[in-house]
Design an enzyme around this catalytic site. Structure first.
Site, PDB file in Angstrom:
ATOM      1  N   ARG A 125      18.275  39.286  44.548  1.00  0.00           N
ATOM      2  CA  ARG A 125      19.415  39.166  43.603  1.00  0.00           C
ATOM      3  C   ARG A 125      20.117  37.821  43.715  1.00  0.00           C
ATOM      4  NH1 ARG A 125      20.993  44.831  44.854  1.00  0.00           N
ATOM      5  NH2 ARG A 125      19.861  46.102  43.350  1.00  0.00           N
ATOM      6  N   LYS A 147      20.552  25.647  34.277  1.00  0.00           N
ATOM      7  CA  LYS A 147      19.702  26.375  33.322  1.00  0.00           C
ATOM      8  C   LYS A 147      18.328  26.533  33.962  1.00  0.00           C
ATOM      9  CE  LYS A 147      21.592  25.372  28.764  1.00  0.00           C
ATOM     10  NZ  LYS A 147      21.374  24.683  27.475  1.00  0.00           N
ATOM     11  N   GLU A 189      16.486  11.045  27.172  1.00  0.00           N
ATOM     12  CA  GLU A 189      17.636  11.892  27.545  1.00  0.00           C
ATOM     13  C   GLU A 189      18.803  11.025  28.014  1.00  0.00           C
ATOM     14  OE1 GLU A 189      17.898  15.193  27.145  1.00  0.00           O
ATOM     15  OE2 GLU A 189      15.843  15.954  27.014  1.00  0.00           O
ATOM     16  N   LYS A 231      27.010  14.786  32.194  1.00  0.00           N
ATOM     17  CA  LYS A 231      26.495  16.161  32.192  1.00  0.00           C
ATOM     18  C   LYS A 231      27.356  17.052  33.082  1.00  0.00           C
ATOM     19  CE  LYS A 231      22.826  19.317  32.163  1.00  0.00           C
ATOM     20  NZ  LYS A 231      21.443  19.632  31.942  1.00  0.00           N
ATOM     21  N   GLU A 241      27.545  27.476  27.787  1.00  0.00           N
ATOM     22  CA  GLU A 241      27.336  27.027  26.406  1.00  0.00           C
ATOM     23  C   GLU A 241      27.966  27.965  25.385  1.00  0.00           C
ATOM     24  OE1 GLU A 241      23.479  25.078  26.130  1.00  0.00           O
ATOM     25  OE2 GLU A 241      23.384  25.661  24.029  1.00  0.00           O
ATOM     26  N   ARG A 246      28.854  22.349  25.880  1.00  0.00           N
ATOM     27  CA  ARG A 246      27.525  22.142  26.451  1.00  0.00           C
ATOM     28  C   ARG A 246      26.476  21.975  25.350  1.00  0.00           C
ATOM     29  NH1 ARG A 246      24.848  24.583  31.932  1.00  0.00           N
ATOM     30  NH2 ARG A 246      22.950  23.361  31.745  1.00  0.00           N
ATOM     31  N   ASN A 250      22.455  19.250  23.441  1.00  0.00           N
ATOM     32  CA  ASN A 250      21.250  19.550  22.656  1.00  0.00           C
ATOM     33  C   ASN A 250      21.038  18.560  21.513  1.00  0.00           C
ATOM     34  OD1 ASN A 250      20.769  21.822  24.256  1.00  0.00           O
ATOM     35  ND2 ASN A 250      22.084  23.110  22.982  1.00  0.00           N
ATOM     36  N   HIS A 253      17.702  18.050  19.847  1.00  0.00           N
ATOM     37  CA  HIS A 253      16.796  19.097  20.318  1.00  0.00           C
ATOM     38  C   HIS A 253      16.341  20.061  19.220  1.00  0.00           C
ATOM     39  CE1 HIS A 253      17.766  17.497  24.216  1.00  0.00           C
ATOM     40  NE2 HIS A 253      17.026  18.387  24.837  1.00  0.00           N
ATOM     41  N   HIS A 257      12.616  20.324  18.956  1.00  0.00           N
ATOM     42  CA  HIS A 257      11.845  21.540  19.250  1.00  0.00           C
ATOM     43  C   HIS A 257      10.901  21.880  18.096  1.00  0.00           C
ATOM     44  CE1 HIS A 257      14.841  23.145  22.490  1.00  0.00           C
ATOM     45  NE2 HIS A 257      13.982  22.275  22.979  1.00  0.00           N
ATOM     46  N   HIS A 271       8.297  16.325  25.603  1.00  0.00           N
ATOM     47  CA  HIS A 271       9.636  16.822  25.256  1.00  0.00           C
ATOM     48  C   HIS A 271      10.611  15.661  24.987  1.00  0.00           C
ATOM     49  CE1 HIS A 271      13.251  19.240  25.195  1.00  0.00           C
ATOM     50  NE2 HIS A 271      13.774  18.481  26.155  1.00  0.00           N
TER      51      HIS A 271
END
Ligand code: GLY
Length: 372
Positions: A125, A147, A189, A231, A241, A246, A250, A253, A257, A271
Site C-alpha cells: 500500500r 505522476k 519539454e 514544475k 491537476e 498543473r 500539458n 500535449h 498525443h 514523445h
C-alpha cells in the site's frame, strides 16, 4: 549545484541537481540507505541500457560505502510500462522483503520512473522511491511531480497513481551518453516551461539552444534548474491537476498525443518531438484565434525548429486528415465528455486552459496545417 524544494504538505521533498551525484549516491541519499545498513540488498530498477551504462559504477560506489545493490532490469522502451512487467516487479519487490519504510531506486528515463513509481505506490500500500533520472526529458519533467502509470490496451498512462518520490537526484553528467535525438526531445519539454510561464527563460533558451544541446555544464544546469523550479511551484499549487494550474504543463500535449497516436506511438515520433510539434500547433492556433500575433507564433516555431525538433505538420508526411487527429484527441484522458480543454497561449510566456474550443474548427485548422 541547485536544490529545489517541492513543497507538498506532508510529502515535501527535494530535487538536487549536481554533477557527479551518481558517484556519491550513498551520501546524497543517505537517509534512504539507512534501512539497508544491516546488509539487506538495496533494490535498484533500471532498463538494460541504463544498467549497462551505469550499473557497474553504482555497484562499485555502493560496495565502497558498505552496501550492495540488487537489480531488476527491464527491456528499454514503453513495453515495460505494462501489467505484466508491473506484476514481475511487484513480485520481485515483495521477494526482496521491501517494507513501507524502504526506498526503491529508479535509475532510468520516464519509463523506468513511471513504472517504479506506480509499483511503489501499490506495494504494501505504498513504499518509498528515489528518482535517478537519466534522460533530459525525465530530469525536467517526469521524475518530478509524482505522476506514475502504466499503459494498457485502452491507452497510455490510464492506470496509475499520484505517488511522490522522496528525493530526485539529477546528475547532468549522465546525459553525456544520451543520443542527440533524445537530448532534443527532452529540450522540447524545457522550451515548454519558457512558453507556458516564463518569457525571459524562453528568450534565454532561444539564445542558448546550442549550448544546452551541446551539454555545456553551466547552460545545462540553468536549463534543468529553471524548468524544475517552475514544475515544483506548479505541482505544489495543484498536485492532482484539479485547479487548471498543473494542466498548464500539458502545453502541446493534446495535439502531441494525437500525433503520437497517429504514428503508432513509435520511434517515428518521440514523445518530446510530438510535444514540440504540438506546441507549434498550439501557438499557431492561438494566433488563429487572435490571442497572440502571427509574429509570436512564428517565433515559437523558429525556436522549436532551431532545436532540430519537428515544427511543420506538413513535413511529418502524415496521410490522415484533421478529423482523424481530432478523433485521437477524443480518447485523450483529459477529454471531458464531448469537449476537450486546450492549452493555448495568451502571449509567449503565458499559457491558459481554453474550454471553448470547437473541435470542428480544430479539424479545419489541422487540415490547413497538413496541407501547408
Ligand atoms: N508531465 C506533466 C505533469 O507532470 O503534470
Amino acid at each position: 549545484m541547485a536544490v529545489i524544494p517541492v513543497a507538498l504538505a506532508g510529502r515535501a521533498y527535494e530535487v538536487v541537481i549536481e554533477e557527479g551525484l551518481l558517484a556519491r549516491l550513498t551520501e546524497a541519499a543517505a537517509p534512504f540507505f539507512k534501512p539497508y545498513a544491516g546488509g539487506r540488498a538495496v533494490p535498484f530498477v533500471a532498463d538494460a541500457n541504463t544498467h549497462r551504462l551505469f550499473g557497474e559504477r553504482v555497484n562499485a560506489h555502493l560496495a565502497a560505502a558498505g552496501f550492495a545493490a540488487e537489480w531488476f532490469v527491464v527491456e528499454p522502451g514503453e513495453d515495460a510500462k505494462s501489467w505484466a512487467v508491473l506484476e514481475q516487479l511487484t513480485d520481485w519487490l515483495l521477494a526482496q522483503g521491501v517494507t513501507r519504510k524502504d526506498h526503491v531506486f529508479a535509475l532510468g528515463g520516464g519509463v523506468v520512473g513511471d513504472l517504479v513509481g506506480f509499483a511503489c505506490a501499490v506495494t504494501k500500500r505504498g513504499c518509498g522511491f528515489v528518482q535517478l533520472p537519466t534522460t533530459l526529458l525525465a530530469q525536467v519533467d517526469s521524475s518530478v511531480g509524482g505522476k506514475t502509470a502504466i499503459n494498457t490496451r485502452a491507452g497510455k498512462n490510464l492506470i496509475g497513481a499520484f505517488h511522490q518520490p522522496s528525493l530526485v537526484l539529477i546528475d547532468p553528467m549522465v546525459l553525456a551518453t544520451l543520443p542527440p535525438r533524445e537530448m532534443r526531445a527532452g529540450f522540447a519539454e524545457v522550451l515548454k516551461y519558457g512558453l507556458l510561464g516564463d518569457a525571459a527563460f524562453f528568450a534565454w533558451l532561444e539564445a542558448n539552444v546550442e549550448k544546452v544541446l551541446a551539454r555545456d555544464p553551466a547552460a545545462l544546469e540553468h536549463a534543468i534548474a529553471t524548468s524544475i523550479a517552475m514544475k515544483a511551484r506548479i505541482v505544489a499549487e495543484d498536485e492532482r491537476e484539479t485547479e487548471d494550474r498543473r494542466a498548464l504543463l500539458n502545453l502541446g500535449h493534446t495535439f502531441g498525443h494525437a500525433l503520437e497516436a497517429e504514428t503508432g506511438f513509435s520511434d517515428r515520433l518521440l514523445h518530446g518531438e510530438a510535444v514540440a510539434m504540438g506546441m507549434v500547433l498550439a501557438a499557431k492556433y492561438s494566433a488563429h484565434r487572435g490571442e497572440i500575433s502571427a509574429a509570436d507564433a512564428d517565433r515559437a516555431e523558429t525556436a522549436i525548429a532551431a532545436a532540430g525538433l519537428p515544427a511543420s505538420l506538413a513535413a511529418l508526411g502524415l496521410t490522415c486528415v484533421g478529423a482523424a487527429l481530432v478523433d485521437h484527441m477524443r480518447h485523450d484522458k483529459k477529454a471531458e465528455g464531448t469537449t476537450l480543454p486546450f492549452l493555448l497561449l495568451r502571449r509567449l510566456g503565458e499559457a491558459y486552459v481554453a474550454r471553448d474550443v470547437d473541435l470542428t474548427d480544430i479539424a479545419a485548422f489541422l487540415d490547413g496545417e497538413l496541407a501547408a
